[in-house]
Each structure stands twice: as C-alpha cells, then as structure tokens.
Design a protein around this motif. Sequence first.
Motif, mmCIF file in Angstrom:
data_model
loop_
_atom_site.group_PDB
_atom_site.id
_atom_site.type_symbol
_atom_site.label_atom_id
_atom_site.label_comp_id
_atom_site.label_asym_id
_atom_site.label_seq_id
_atom_site.Cartn_x
_atom_site.Cartn_y
_atom_site.Cartn_z
ATOM 1 N N VAL A 47 6.615 32.043 76.188
ATOM 2 C CA VAL A 47 6.046 32.522 77.247
ATOM 3 C C VAL A 47 7.099 32.595 78.412
ATOM 4 O O VAL A 47 7.964 31.853 78.516
ATOM 5 C CB VAL A 47 4.868 31.897 77.803
ATOM 6 N N ILE A 48 6.874 33.836 79.392
ATOM 7 C CA ILE A 48 8.035 34.052 80.271
ATOM 8 C C ILE A 48 6.934 34.271 81.656
ATOM 9 O O ILE A 48 6.131 34.909 81.833
ATOM 10 C CB ILE A 48 8.566 35.340 80.416
ATOM 11 N N ILE A 49 7.462 33.138 82.473
ATOM 12 C CA ILE A 49 6.710 33.071 83.932
ATOM 13 C C ILE A 49 7.712 33.993 84.844
ATOM 14 O O ILE A 49 8.756 33.234 85.324
ATOM 15 C CB ILE A 49 6.404 31.797 84.299
ATOM 16 N N GLN A 50 7.134 34.777 85.551
ATOM 17 C CA GLN A 50 7.980 35.825 86.070
ATOM 18 C C GLN A 50 8.078 35.696 87.710
ATOM 19 O O GLN A 50 6.996 34.997 88.090
ATOM 20 C CB GLN A 50 7.534 37.297 86.005
ATOM 21 N N GLY A 51 8.940 36.005 88.255
ATOM 22 C CA GLY A 51 9.048 35.934 89.962
ATOM 23 C C GLY A 51 8.101 37.068 90.372
ATOM 24 O O GLY A 51 7.839 37.766 89.636
ATOM 25 N N PRO A 52 8.281 37.307 91.719
ATOM 26 C CA PRO A 52 7.462 38.401 92.242
ATOM 27 C C PRO A 52 7.817 39.651 91.893
ATOM 28 O O PRO A 52 9.097 40.057 91.818
ATOM 29 C CB PRO A 52 7.798 38.144 93.909
ATOM 30 N N ILE A 53 6.861 40.318 91.209
ATOM 31 C CA ILE A 53 7.200 41.664 90.789
ATOM 32 C C ILE A 53 7.867 42.606 91.683
ATOM 33 O O ILE A 53 7.356 42.964 92.847
ATOM 34 C CB ILE A 53 5.997 42.392 89.967
#
Length: 340
Positions: free
Chosen positions: A159-165
């Motif tokens: 899974v990938i936890i993204q920064g602010p889009i």
Amino acid sequence: MKLSSTTFGTSLFTLATASLLASGMALAEGKTYKIGAAVYGLKGQFMQNWVRELKQHPAVKDGRVQITVFDGNYDALTQNNQIETMVTQRYDAIIFVPIDTKAGVGAVARAQENDIPVIASNTKVASASVPYVGNDDVEGGRLQAQAMVDKLQGKGNVVIIQGPIGQSAQIDREKGEMEVLKKNPGIKVIEMKTANWSRAEALSLTEDWLNAHPNGGISGIIAQNDDMALGALQAVKSRGLSPSDVPVTSIDGMPDAIQAAKKGNITTFLQDAQAQSQGALDVALRTLAGKDYKPQSVIWERYAQDVKWGDGTDKLYILPWVPVTNANADALYQQVAGSK
C-alpha cells in the motif's frame, strides 16, 4: 586654475551626489532585509525543523534578516493570500514551500512583477522562473520503493500512503515509486490514498487497510514521508504485527524516524531541512545583495561534493538523499535534532 560659477556649481553637485551615494551604500550595507517564509503547514515534524533551521541562519541570528513565517495551514488559497500580503507590505523576498505546485503560480508572478524575488524550497512551484533548493523527489520515491522491493524480495502486496495531492513532493515521489514498482511485477499496489503528511491520518488509514486486508494481505507499506510512516508503524504494532511482518519504507530522516530506523522498525532516507531552508535564504540574499554576497550557511561545505554554489544564480540546487543506517544514525540524529 580659475573655476567658473557654473563649473563650481557642478562640482558642488557632484560632491553632494557622491556623498548621498556613499550614504546610500552605507545604508544598504546596514540594511535589515524583511523576508517572508510561506510554508504549507506546521503540524508535521519536517516543516517544524525546516523553520527552526531557517531561524538559525547566521544572517537571521545577527539581525540582518528579519524572518516572518506564514503558516499556510495546508491550504493553497491561504498561501496565495499570504503571498499577496507580503507583496502589499513590500517584503524584500519570499521563500515559498507550496502545498500545490500549480496553485501558487499566479501569486508568485505578482510578487515577481513587483520585483520581489521568490525562492522555492522543499517543494517546487510549477514555474521555470522560480529557483528551487531541495531534493530530487523522483529519486526519493525510487529509493523508498527499491528499499521495499529489497525487503520483500520482489514479491507481495503493498500500500502507498501519499502526501497532499497536487504537491510536487507527492507527484514526484509517486513517479519514482511507480518507475521502480513497474520493473518489479511481482509486487502489486493494492491501496493508495493520501494522509496529508499527518501521523494521525496515516495511523487511521493503515488501521482501515489492515481491516480490509487481514491475515497478511498487506506485505509492506510505502509512506511518502516519515510522519505518515510512523503512524503506519503504530497501526502495525497495535495489530500485534512486527516491522518484519509488514515493513515500512519512508523518506525525510526526522528525529523520531531516525530512532525507529536504528531499531530496524522502518527504512528512511534523510532530506536535510537545514540545507533546504538556509540554502534558500542564501539564494534569496544573493539576489538582493548582488554578486559579492557569499553564502553563510554551513550546508555548502557539508554538501560541497554534491551542490555547487557557483555564483548563486542557478535555478536548481539539488541536495542528496542520505540513507539512514546503523553506522550513521547517531550522527544524523545529532545533526537533525541537535543543531542550534
């Protein structure tokens, strides 16, 4: 030699002008520069360190630079309004850490139209005219993804936890991650969502994912910054799992993450907050003071092999990522947590 009244008057004018110019030069030398730092938000550990290090720059400490920090509260409109305020109040320069790479372009252009230089630090502005001092986030994404590939030996569900889009760091880190993962088809990305650089949001998000994919359904977690990685680690541990069961990879090299990396709980790579903030201030001061300005931060010596000052007018100053290892963890911790 006899001077005519006209010549004598001209001589007096010239002397008076020279005196005023000399006075102006003295005032310029004694000038206090008013510089604003518009940062995307101050909830996370990295930007707190970035601001702390900015205030430790020699020109700030000796009073030649007056720094005002504007907390953008993770909102592009707020940041734009803050830049407009700095333009109206005639700040000498702006250091900009944008929440959105495109949203700030118009406000930056207005600052530049008013002869207020803007330097981007940590995250980029989508404008070729804005110098940038920071890391290559595409490379950062490659590093953390490759670390995960190595941990999982090329097979598993991540899974990938993204920064602010929409922020350049999120966009570029994801690009680097995907470059590596596409070369390793045995690894599947089964979830991807933002936690906005927040430890608390990442904790909640990871808990949801662990519920949705029980019994080893998640092999590893790629978090696009340390705060989110530490939130994910907390969720993993609270589930009774160990970091060897579900490895977590990250980037930033913040104090808490360095300690976690030393214990083998996460893998992270340092981006130097001091180098980013103080380097940007040196570039801003070079723009204001001219070609005789010499950079004052220690960071130019620290990264002399990787980053060249030149004449201080380059558009890109790209800092290296530093892998956090058992061998360098203590020294990096002192550098990040203890530099005053």
